[in-house]
Design a protein around this motif. Sequence first.
Motif, PDB file in Angstrom:
ATOM      1  N   GLU A 116       0.818  -1.211   0.000  1.00  0.00           N
ATOM      2  CA  GLU A 116       0.000   0.000   0.000  1.00  0.00           C
ATOM      3  C   GLU A 116       0.851   1.260   0.000  1.00  0.00           C
ATOM      4  O   GLU A 116       0.379   2.336  -0.325  1.00  0.00           O
ATOM      5  CB  GLU A 116      -0.937   0.038   1.213  1.00  0.00           C
ATOM      6  N   PHE A 147       1.611   1.296  -4.422  1.00  0.00           N
ATOM      7  CA  PHE A 147       0.680   1.130  -5.530  1.00  0.00           C
ATOM      8  C   PHE A 147      -0.752   1.411  -5.108  1.00  0.00           C
ATOM      9  O   PHE A 147      -1.192   0.990  -4.050  1.00  0.00           O
ATOM     10  CB  PHE A 147       0.754  -0.288  -6.098  1.00  0.00           C
ATOM     11  N   VAL A 148      -1.485   2.097  -5.982  1.00  0.00           N
ATOM     12  CA  VAL A 148      -2.897   2.370  -5.763  1.00  0.00           C
ATOM     13  C   VAL A 148      -3.725   1.181  -6.250  1.00  0.00           C
ATOM     14  O   VAL A 148      -4.627   0.714  -5.564  1.00  0.00           O
ATOM     15  CB  VAL A 148      -3.317   3.667  -6.491  1.00  0.00           C
ATOM     16  N   CYS A 149      -3.400   0.700  -7.449  1.00  0.00           N
ATOM     17  CA  CYS A 149      -4.119  -0.429  -8.053  1.00  0.00           C
ATOM     18  C   CYS A 149      -3.365  -0.860  -9.309  1.00  0.00           C
ATOM     19  O   CYS A 149      -2.406  -0.217  -9.710  1.00  0.00           O
ATOM     20  CB  CYS A 149      -5.553  -0.040  -8.412  1.00  0.00           C
ATOM     21  N   ASP A 196      -3.168  -0.552 -12.946  1.00  0.00           N
ATOM     22  CA  ASP A 196      -3.688   0.451 -13.881  1.00  0.00           C
ATOM     23  C   ASP A 196      -4.132  -0.211 -15.185  1.00  0.00           C
ATOM     24  O   ASP A 196      -5.199   0.069 -15.697  1.00  0.00           O
ATOM     25  CB  ASP A 196      -2.622   1.515 -14.156  1.00  0.00           C
ATOM     26  N   TYR A 254       1.205  -0.547 -12.696  1.00  0.00           N
ATOM     27  CA  TYR A 254       0.596  -0.192 -11.420  1.00  0.00           C
ATOM     28  C   TYR A 254       0.421   1.315 -11.353  1.00  0.00           C
ATOM     29  O   TYR A 254       1.344   2.070 -11.683  1.00  0.00           O
ATOM     30  CB  TYR A 254       1.473  -0.637 -10.251  1.00  0.00           C
ATOM     31  N   ARG A 255      -0.741   1.744 -10.909  1.00  0.00           N
ATOM     32  CA  ARG A 255      -0.996   3.179 -10.706  1.00  0.00           C
ATOM     33  C   ARG A 255      -0.338   3.599  -9.400  1.00  0.00           C
ATOM     34  O   ARG A 255      -0.408   2.898  -8.394  1.00  0.00           O
ATOM     35  CB  ARG A 255      -2.495   3.446 -10.648  1.00  0.00           C
ATOM     36  N   VAL A 256       0.308   4.763  -9.446  1.00  0.00           N
ATOM     37  CA  VAL A 256       0.965   5.323  -8.263  1.00  0.00           C
ATOM     38  C   VAL A 256       0.521   6.767  -8.087  1.00  0.00           C
ATOM     39  O   VAL A 256       0.079   7.407  -9.038  1.00  0.00           O
ATOM     40  CB  VAL A 256       2.507   5.235  -8.367  1.00  0.00           C
ATOM     41  N   VAL A 257       0.684   7.272  -6.878  1.00  0.00           N
ATOM     42  CA  VAL A 257       0.340   8.666  -6.601  1.00  0.00           C
ATOM     43  C   VAL A 257       1.453   9.576  -7.069  1.00  0.00           C
ATOM     44  O   VAL A 257       1.215  10.636  -7.649  1.00  0.00           O
ATOM     45  CB  VAL A 257       0.063   8.858  -5.093  1.00  0.00           C
ATOM     46  N   THR A 301       7.836   6.792  -5.802  1.00  0.00           N
ATOM     47  CA  THR A 301       7.806   5.337  -5.926  1.00  0.00           C
ATOM     48  C   THR A 301       9.113   4.823  -6.524  1.00  0.00           C
ATOM     49  O   THR A 301       9.677   3.834  -6.050  1.00  0.00           O
ATOM     50  CB  THR A 301       6.604   4.887  -6.771  1.00  0.00           C
ATOM     51  N   GLN A 358       1.673   7.360 -13.141  1.00  0.00           N
ATOM     52  CA  GLN A 358       1.044   8.461 -12.387  1.00  0.00           C
ATOM     53  C   GLN A 358       0.137   9.180 -13.376  1.00  0.00           C
ATOM     54  O   GLN A 358       0.616   9.911 -14.253  1.00  0.00           O
ATOM     55  CB  GLN A 358       2.098   9.403 -11.834  1.00  0.00           C
TER      56      GLN A 358
END
Length: 155
Positions: free
Chosen positions: A17, A20-22, A24, A101-104, A109, A151
């Motif tokens: 957590e 990674f958000v999810c 993508d 993977y989606r990241v903020v 990251t 992102q």
Amino acid sequence: MSLPPDPSQDPAQPSGEDLFVCIDHVGVAVPDLDAAIAFYASAFGMETVHRETNEEQGVEEAMVAVAGTEQRIQLLAPLTPDSTIAKFLDRSGPGLQQIAYRVVDVEHTAQVLRERGLRLLYDQPRRGTAGSRVNFVHPKDAGGVLVELVQPTAG
């Protein structure tokens, strides 16, 4: 026989957590983008929700949506015979090319992953689909899988 300690119980061991958000999207290399779009539409009922040419990455790409969801498959076709996707197709043929993977914050990251001993392909993020910022973990450092960090653009 004792089990190794549970990393979720150790605050010094970061969890997934943290990064990674999810998922993508999943990237699929294809030799002909139009043919791939037609196949995904007719066989799987997927709709093209975005299409663009990314000169910097050497690809023409389309995002197709799994019906009724935000889940995406990215179809990637080479623009030139010396592009990364063309080389992938020559080496491996059409098929699964990456998981994204989606990241903020792609820079944060990337820094964390570098601190964990992973190599990234770029020193600085590059432009990805729809103006996103991307970087990639070297497949040799990720069990043979090309891992993309995405992102998305704000809004």
